[in-house]
Scaffold this active site. Sequence first.
Site, short mmCIF file in Angstrom:
data_model
loop_
_atom_site.label_atom_id
_atom_site.label_comp_id
_atom_site.label_asym_id
_atom_site.label_seq_id
_atom_site.Cartn_x
_atom_site.Cartn_y
_atom_site.Cartn_z
N SER A 1 0.97 10.23 14.93
CA SER A 1 1.91 10.37 13.81
C SER A 1 1.21 10.92 12.58
O SER A 1 0.16 10.41 12.19
CB SER A 1 2.52 9.00 13.47
OG SER A 1 1.51 8.01 13.35
N LYS B 1 -10.29 8.00 18.65
CA LYS B 1 -9.68 9.34 18.64
C LYS B 1 -10.10 10.11 17.38
O LYS B 1 -10.17 11.34 17.40
CB LYS B 1 -8.16 9.23 18.75
CG LYS B 1 -7.46 8.41 17.66
CD LYS B 1 -6.99 9.23 16.50
CE LYS B 1 -6.31 8.38 15.45
NZ LYS B 1 -5.83 9.18 14.30
N GLY C 1 -0.09 4.98 16.88
CA GLY C 1 0.50 6.04 17.68
C GLY C 1 0.31 7.40 17.05
O GLY C 1 -0.15 7.52 15.91
N GLY D 1 0.82 -1.20 0.00
CA GLY D 1 0.00 0.00 0.00
C GLY D 1 0.85 1.25 0.00
O GLY D 1 1.58 1.51 0.97
N SER E 1 -4.52 16.91 10.54
CA SER E 1 -5.52 15.89 10.86
C SER E 1 -6.72 15.99 9.92
O SER E 1 -7.43 17.00 9.91
CB SER E 1 -5.98 16.05 12.31
OG SER E 1 -7.15 15.30 12.55
N ARG F 1 -0.17 -0.27 -6.21
CA ARG F 1 -1.20 -0.78 -7.10
C ARG F 1 -0.94 -0.38 -8.55
O ARG F 1 -1.33 -1.09 -9.48
CB ARG F 1 -2.57 -0.26 -6.65
CG ARG F 1 -3.75 -0.87 -7.39
CD ARG F 1 -5.06 -0.38 -6.81
NE ARG F 1 -5.25 -0.84 -5.44
CZ ARG F 1 -5.77 -2.02 -5.13
NH1 ARG F 1 -6.12 -2.87 -6.08
NH2 ARG F 1 -5.93 -2.36 -3.86
N GLY G 1 0.01 4.51 -0.07
CA GLY G 1 -0.60 5.78 0.32
C GLY G 1 0.37 6.57 1.17
O GLY G 1 1.56 6.23 1.27
N GLY H 1 1.77 4.34 4.20
CA GLY H 1 2.61 3.26 3.71
C GLY H 1 3.93 3.78 3.17
O GLY H 1 5.00 3.21 3.41
#
Length: 345
Positions: A151, A204, A149, A14, A267, A37, A16, A19
């Site tokens: 990140s 979260k 975690g 993966g 985020s 992919r 993304g 990854g």
Amino acid sequence: MKTAAPNLRTLVIGAGSWGTALAATATQNSHTLLWCRHAEQAQAICLQHHNPRYLHDCALPKALHATASFSEAITHLKSSPSQALIILGVPVKAMRETVSFWFSMLDKEHLSNIPIVWTCKGFEQSTGQLPHEIVRESSGFPHIGVLSGPSFAREVVQGLPVALTVASDSTVVLQRTTEVLHNNFCRIYQSDDVNGVEVGGALKNVIAIACGIADGLALGNNARAALITRGLAEMTRLGVAMQGQARTFAGLTGLGDLVLTSTGDLSRNRQVGLAIAKGVSLSDILNSGITAEGVRSAQDILKRAHSLSIDMPITEVVCRVLFDDLSPRNAVQQLLTREAKQEHV
């Protein structure tokens, strides 16, 4: 930078943002292959040392190789199977299909004993299952675990300091993941609380949407602190009811990830909340390309909480704002006018 250990082999499935970031990190300690992919994406990573689809403005290590070939990925692992690690960097919605497919591929090659860790956070929409439940139901991998975690992928790929937790009941998973990822900027902690780590990672995101809404309404720092604190209480209640350890929620994958996701500008879940507070519809937000696991998981989290008779007022109002057209200001009012009570988890 350390030279990669001669026998360590890491396959990241993966390509993304996350990854890619973990693959870049793994090159410090191991010979790392990133499975993509799309062939053109793999070619750009190998030749131009950047990912044209994700984090395209971040340079990647020249030691990182990428491929879209299944056979090349298998060959990479076969060269040193006893020192290999698979990192699964796909979202929850792709977990079942991905795990089932790769298990069948590796089992044919007698490689299914290689430890595998995943990085996704959330509940599967169709079943309400956590990632470890999906893996156990759809594959026969004996050595499995979760890596989680506080990140942001962009900071990790830039080599900025980060601390992560790997959780598993397999010593092989704990040791191998630490060998591959623990370095001079990435610190790895170990845990045996898979349930707790996964519940923290899922919940979260929902609390971060709530914090984004509060910030978008300009409710101030006090309101955000209250949401984070009471959100942590919700997370702990549900996590313990789902056989997690209470202490996990005071750590990196609980409070740490909650604070980062609820306050950081990178985020995506917080960005969803900010947009909703400005009057943008959920469909328009999702159509803009934002992928937020909190949106996908919120209703399943609430269903699980109801089945366990767990009170989740913040999650409840987030679901009503997202899916029942409750206005953000009315949602805040509902939280503020709840009956006064003693503070407890």
